[in-house]
Scaffold this active site. Structure first.
Site, PDB file in Angstrom:
ATOM      1  N   HIS A  94       0.817  -1.213   0.000  1.00  0.00           N
ATOM      2  CA  HIS A  94       0.000   0.000   0.000  1.00  0.00           C
ATOM      3  C   HIS A  94       0.857   1.273   0.000  1.00  0.00           C
ATOM      4  O   HIS A  94       0.351   2.374  -0.279  1.00  0.00           O
ATOM      5  CB  HIS A  94      -0.966   0.004   1.200  1.00  0.00           C
ATOM      6  N   ASP A 133       0.010  -7.564   1.155  1.00  0.00           N
ATOM      7  CA  ASP A 133       0.478  -6.194   1.416  1.00  0.00           C
ATOM      8  C   ASP A 133       2.005  -6.120   1.476  1.00  0.00           C
ATOM      9  O   ASP A 133       2.587  -5.440   2.349  1.00  0.00           O
ATOM     10  CB  ASP A 133      -0.134  -5.654   2.716  1.00  0.00           C
ATOM     11  N   SER A 167       4.814   2.378   7.971  1.00  0.00           N
ATOM     12  CA  SER A 167       4.496   1.222   7.123  1.00  0.00           C
ATOM     13  C   SER A 167       5.673   0.878   6.226  1.00  0.00           C
ATOM     14  O   SER A 167       6.244   1.746   5.555  1.00  0.00           O
ATOM     15  CB  SER A 167       3.268   1.524   6.255  1.00  0.00           C
TER      16      SER A 167
END
Length: 514
Positions: free
Chosen positions: A257, A292, A372
């Site tokens: 993402h 992901d 992230s």
């Protein structure tokens, strides 16, 4: 008793009273010829010098005596009395100037021109002060004669000053210094209430950073963690996240993402920013939306790659450290512990995209937007997870101490496949399922439909069955069913336990690819 002797005092010639005694005969002891030659009168002199040799009496000198020559006129003029000063004597009593009567009293009779005690052998001695009197102030201000000044070596080593005197001088100096210091301290201590001297405690030395400390781990890990900036030229904003260098050839592991905009649009660029500020363009190698995870590559030599640990060896309570760029704050480090293991997490699903389900490590290390794709390392500095998601109680999504990371064992496996093939194929059981509702007699993943000809249909699984185990792993909801299946390999036969009409049975399912 004494008797009077007649004729004891016969009358002397020239003595009409006849009351004087005649002088006794002179005793003339024998005189040493040597002393007589030394101390005797000159040859031919019979009487006193005063009577026989006074110049000017008869104009002649005594026979056999050589008189001194006359005094030179220059000396006579310098030392004789001034003209008209015949009545002034040389010595005067204290307080007198020899001018006769004074205001203090009559003239001293001893100091008359006719009676000079200093020239009369029969007069008594008279004490007097100095001939010239000094004023008291002048006498006080008169400078004493100064001798040669002594140097310090002469005083200390030349024994020119007594040791006792030097010791006393040093003691006096110490006393004076101590008194001055006390006075200064008193004045400083009694100043205003708002001013004074602060007593600030300072550490003796900097903190130690032994091997294995958070500071040591952060120092070693920081060069292998990069910040990723994803933007499209001309666009007002972009995406931002983190990445981990897992290979010194330039491969960087991150979340899908983080770089999703670059996979959707080839015009979008990805830039890797290293801890030393170096900025390098990164190329997308491959991405897997279902897990992901994604891999990008940078063209940089002598990269520092992070050592990969085994996430399977973690235990709840182990210390972990999160490194990344939260909110674009590069090289941020937070520390915490492992709060839970094998936690199924459903994340994403924003903007109409499918949600992502993976098995995660839960940690209380602070993780925020921008972390992230960053590293979660253990107490040795080895990579054990890729930070991916958080739970938050606010719309802004700030950290509340619940963060999730994809285990390194699974993440590295996906990364290797992406580097090799550019894509990932996952095992699939061929059903759609949902979690059982609360209050149900059986907890698990309930089958909603079965794909015709799929692995589940071939194994005899029907709609309504509740799956409780896959390959011996407990399944309590649909998310755990998905992660349990993906933990296997394509083509692997896995025993599946299910409940049908209250009865428990086990079927073997050969997993296919998705």
């Amino acid at each position: 008793m004494m008797t009077e002797q007649p004729n004891a005092n016969p009358q002397q010639p020239g003595d009409p009273a006849g009351d004087r005694l005649a002088p006794r005969p002179l005793a003339r002891p024998a005189v040493d010829p040597a002393q007589a030659a030394t101390f005797g009168r000159p040859h031919g002199v019979d009487g006193a010098f005063d009577k026989l040799y006074q110049p000017g009496r008869n104009g002649q000198s005594a026979p056999g005596l050589n008189l001194a020559p006359p005094t030179p006129e220059s000396l006579a003029e310098a030392f004789r009395r001034p003209p008209g000063a015949e009545g002034i004597v040389l010595e005067r009593p204290h307080g007198s100037n020899g001018s006769g009567s004074s205001a203090d009293g009559p003239e001293d009779p001893l100091w008359t021109p006719t009676s000079d005690p200093w020239r009369d052998p029969g007069s008594g001695a008279v004490l007097a002060g100095p001939a010239v009197q000094q004023d008291a102030k002048e006498e006080k201000d008169a400078k004493r004669p100064q001798g040669a000044l002594l140097s310090l070596p002469e005083v200390l080593f030349g024994r020119r000053v007594q040791t006792k005197a030097l010791a006393m001088l040093a003691a006096v100096a110490l006393v004076i210094g101590a008194v001055g210091g006390l006075i200064g301290w008193w004045f400083a201590d009694t100043g205003t209430e708002l001013t004074g001297q602060a007593s600030i405690s300072e550490a003796d030395a900097a903190k130690e950073r032994p091997a294995g400390s958070i500071a040591d781990i952060a120092h070693r890990v920081a060069p292998a963690v990069v910040s990723l900036e994803v933007f499209k030229p001309g666009a007002d904003a972009g995406q931002q996240g983190s990445g981990v260098v897992i290979d010194n050839q330039g491969y960087v592991l991150t979340n899908e993402h983080v770089i999703s905009a670059a996979t959707a649009d080839s015009a979008t660029k990805v830039t890797a920013v290293f801890f030393d500020g170096k900025r390098v363009e990164a190329k997308v190698v491959g991405a897997d939306p279902k897990t992901d995870l994604a891999v990008v590559k940078v063209d940089v030599k002598n990269l520092t790659a992070l050592q990969v640990g085994k996430s399977s060896e973690l235990a709840v309570g182990d210390s972990v450290i999160a490194v990344g760029s939260p909110l674009a704050l590069q090289n941020s480090v937070t520390a915490g512990i492992v709060s839970a293991l094998n936690r199924p997490v459903t994340a994403g699903g924003d903007g109409g995209s499918a949600p992502v389900i993976y098995e995660a490590i839960q940690t209380d290390a602070a993780i925020n937007h921008g972390n992230s794709g960053g590293a979660l390392v253990d107490a040795t500095g080895a990579l054990v997870g890729i930070n991916s998601a958080i739970r938050s109680s606010s719309a802004e999504g700030g950290s509340i101490g619940i963060g999730f990371a994809i285990p390194s064992d699974y993440a590295v496996k996906i990364a290797k496949t992406l580097i090799k093939d550019g894509k990932v194929v996952h095992p699939d059981i061929g059903i759609n399922a949902s979690s059982t509702v609360a209050g149900s007699s059986t907890m698990g993943a309930q089958v909603r439909n079965v794909a015709p000809g799929g692995p589940a249909a071939s194994a005899g699984i029907k709609e309504g069955d509740v799956i409780t185990e896959v390959g011996g792993r407990l399944v309590r909801d649909s998310a755990e069913l998905l992660v349990a299946v993906r933990a296997r390999e394509v083509g692997e036969v896995v025993p599946v336990r299910l409940v049908r009409d209250g009865s428990s049975l086990v079927v073997d399912v050969k997993l296919a690819s998705d």
